[in-house]
Design a protein around this motif. Structure first.
Motif, PDB file in Angstrom:
ATOM      1  N   ILE A  51       0.835  -1.205   0.000  1.00 12.06           N
ATOM      2  CA  ILE A  51       0.000   0.000   0.000  1.00 12.06           C
ATOM      3  C   ILE A  51       0.869   1.254   0.000  1.00 12.06           C
ATOM      4  O   ILE A  51       0.638   2.184  -0.774  1.00 12.06           O
ATOM      5  CB  ILE A  51      -0.951   0.000   1.214  1.00 12.06           C
ATOM      6  CG1 ILE A  51      -1.990  -1.112   1.051  1.00 12.06           C
ATOM      7  CG2 ILE A  51      -1.617   1.361   1.384  1.00 12.06           C
ATOM      8  CD1 ILE A  51      -2.780  -1.420   2.313  1.00 12.06           C
ATOM      9  N   ILE A  52       1.884   1.277   0.844  1.00 14.37           N
ATOM     10  CA  ILE A  52       2.768   2.443   0.925  1.00 14.37           C
ATOM     11  C   ILE A  52       3.515   2.646  -0.383  1.00 14.37           C
ATOM     12  O   ILE A  52       3.581   3.762  -0.909  1.00 14.37           O
ATOM     13  CB  ILE A  52       3.748   2.303   2.108  1.00 14.37           C
ATOM     14  CG1 ILE A  52       2.975   2.407   3.432  1.00 14.37           C
ATOM     15  CG2 ILE A  52       4.859   3.350   2.040  1.00 14.37           C
ATOM     16  CD1 ILE A  52       3.764   2.033   4.650  1.00 14.37           C
ATOM     17  N   GLN A  58       1.817   6.925  -6.806  1.00 13.82           N
ATOM     18  CA  GLN A  58       0.602   7.648  -7.158  1.00 13.82           C
ATOM     19  C   GLN A  58      -0.416   6.778  -7.886  1.00 13.82           C
ATOM     20  O   GLN A  58      -1.105   7.227  -8.797  1.00 13.82           O
ATOM     21  CB  GLN A  58       0.934   8.909  -7.944  1.00 13.82           C
ATOM     22  CG  GLN A  58       1.782   9.857  -7.118  1.00 13.82           C
ATOM     23  CD  GLN A  58       2.029  11.174  -7.778  1.00 13.82           C
ATOM     24  OE1 GLN A  58       1.830  11.347  -8.967  1.00 13.82           O
ATOM     25  NE2 GLN A  58       2.481  12.124  -6.994  1.00 13.82           N
ATOM     26  N   ALA A  59      -0.501   5.543  -7.464  1.00 19.05           N
ATOM     27  CA  ALA A  59      -1.534   4.655  -7.986  1.00 19.05           C
ATOM     28  C   ALA A  59      -2.875   5.123  -7.423  1.00 19.05           C
ATOM     29  O   ALA A  59      -2.929   5.727  -6.349  1.00 19.05           O
ATOM     30  CB  ALA A  59      -1.267   3.220  -7.559  1.00 19.05           C
ATOM     31  N   THR A  60      -3.933   4.836  -8.140  1.00 19.03           N
ATOM     32  CA  THR A  60      -5.252   5.229  -7.645  1.00 19.03           C
ATOM     33  C   THR A  60      -5.660   4.320  -6.493  1.00 19.03           C
ATOM     34  O   THR A  60      -5.147   3.211  -6.348  1.00 19.03           O
ATOM     35  CB  THR A  60      -6.317   5.127  -8.746  1.00 19.03           C
ATOM     36  OG1 THR A  60      -6.477   3.755  -9.115  1.00 19.03           O
ATOM     37  CG2 THR A  60      -5.950   5.969  -9.961  1.00 19.03           C
ATOM     38  N   GLU A  61      -6.593   4.791  -5.695  1.00 20.33           N
ATOM     39  CA  GLU A  61      -7.087   3.971  -4.589  1.00 20.33           C
ATOM     40  C   GLU A  61      -7.675   2.670  -5.112  1.00 20.33           C
ATOM     41  O   GLU A  61      -7.501   1.614  -4.501  1.00 20.33           O
ATOM     42  CB  GLU A  61      -8.140   4.738  -3.790  1.00 20.33           C
ATOM     43  CG  GLU A  61      -7.558   5.827  -2.926  1.00 20.33           C
ATOM     44  CD  GLU A  61      -8.616   6.543  -2.110  1.00 20.33           C
ATOM     45  OE1 GLU A  61      -9.668   5.950  -1.824  1.00 20.33           O
ATOM     46  OE2 GLU A  61      -8.371   7.705  -1.758  1.00 20.33           O
ATOM     47  N   LYS A  62      -8.341   2.747  -6.239  1.00 18.51           N
ATOM     48  CA  LYS A  62      -8.952   1.551  -6.839  1.00 18.51           C
ATOM     49  C   LYS A  62      -7.879   0.533  -7.226  1.00 18.51           C
ATOM     50  O   LYS A  62      -8.031  -0.662  -6.982  1.00 18.51           O
ATOM     51  CB  LYS A  62      -9.777   1.955  -8.063  1.00 18.51           C
ATOM     52  CG  LYS A  62     -10.557   0.823  -8.669  1.00 18.51           C
ATOM     53  CD  LYS A  62     -11.427   1.309  -9.817  1.00 18.51           C
ATOM     54  CE  LYS A  62     -12.223   0.165 -10.398  1.00 18.51           C
ATOM     55  NZ  LYS A  62     -13.114   0.626 -11.469  1.00 18.51           N
ATOM     56  N   GLU A  63      -6.777   1.001  -7.818  1.00 20.33           N
ATOM     57  CA  GLU A  63      -5.682   0.103  -8.208  1.00 20.33           C
ATOM     58  C   GLU A  63      -5.054  -0.548  -6.977  1.00 20.33           C
ATOM     59  O   GLU A  63      -4.794  -1.748  -6.967  1.00 20.33           O
ATOM     60  CB  GLU A  63      -4.599   0.873  -8.971  1.00 20.33           C
ATOM     61  CG  GLU A  63      -5.016   1.328 -10.340  1.00 20.33           C
ATOM     62  CD  GLU A  63      -4.000   2.278 -10.968  1.00 20.33           C
ATOM     63  OE1 GLU A  63      -3.858   2.220 -12.188  1.00 20.33           O
ATOM     64  OE2 GLU A  63      -3.366   3.070 -10.233  1.00 20.33           O
ATOM     65  N   ILE A  64      -4.815   0.259  -5.954  1.00 20.01           N
ATOM     66  CA  ILE A  64      -4.210  -0.264  -4.728  1.00 20.01           C
ATOM     67  C   ILE A  64      -5.138  -1.285  -4.081  1.00 20.01           C
ATOM     68  O   ILE A  64      -4.705  -2.366  -3.685  1.00 20.01           O
ATOM     69  CB  ILE A  64      -3.885   0.877  -3.741  1.00 20.01           C
ATOM     70  CG1 ILE A  64      -2.812   1.796  -4.332  1.00 20.01           C
ATOM     71  CG2 ILE A  64      -3.428   0.318  -2.395  1.00 20.01           C
ATOM     72  CD1 ILE A  64      -2.624   3.091  -3.562  1.00 20.01           C
ATOM     73  N   VAL A  68      -4.011  -5.188  -3.482  1.00 17.34           N
ATOM     74  CA  VAL A  68      -3.890  -5.707  -2.121  1.00 17.34           C
ATOM     75  C   VAL A  68      -4.932  -6.796  -1.871  1.00 17.34           C
ATOM     76  O   VAL A  68      -4.636  -7.822  -1.257  1.00 17.34           O
ATOM     77  CB  VAL A  68      -3.977  -4.572  -1.080  1.00 17.34           C
ATOM     78  CG1 VAL A  68      -4.063  -5.120   0.333  1.00 17.34           C
ATOM     79  CG2 VAL A  68      -2.773  -3.646  -1.218  1.00 17.34           C
ATOM     80  N   THR A  69      -6.138  -6.594  -2.372  1.00 20.19           N
ATOM     81  CA  THR A  69      -7.178  -7.607  -2.216  1.00 20.19           C
ATOM     82  C   THR A  69      -6.769  -8.915  -2.877  1.00 20.19           C
ATOM     83  O   THR A  69      -6.917  -9.991  -2.288  1.00 20.19           O
ATOM     84  CB  THR A  69      -8.514  -7.111  -2.802  1.00 20.19           C
ATOM     85  OG1 THR A  69      -8.895  -5.921  -2.108  1.00 20.19           O
ATOM     86  CG2 THR A  69      -9.607  -8.152  -2.661  1.00 20.19           C
TER      87      THR A  69
END
Length: 76
Positions: A51-52, A58-64, A68-69
């Protein structure tokens, strides 16, 4: 623990949280860099590091979230 990059410093700040240490059952002193954390066998340490690292890229929240999921599905 010697942290040099901003990612390493952010990792230290997160991994030294006492509740997270209890939940993840890890010792933050054993993690020396973001790259070591990403490769960790401990899924909590690795997920936090991913995540860090991706946030810094600067990946989007959706990509992260998706990355991670998927990681957690494969490893938990």
């Amino acid at each position: 623990m010697t942290y040099t990059s901003n990612n390493d410093k952010m990792l230290e700040a997160v991994l030294t949280d006492s509740d997270l240490m209890k939940f993840g059952d890890y010792n933050p002193a054993e993690v020396t860099s973001i790259y070591q954390a990403i490769d960790s066998d401990n899924v909590v340490v690795s997920a936090v590091a991913q995540i860090i690292k991706r946030s810094a890229e600067q990946a989007t929240e959706k990509e992260i979230y998706k990355e991670v999921t998927e990681y957690l599905k494969r490893n938990v």
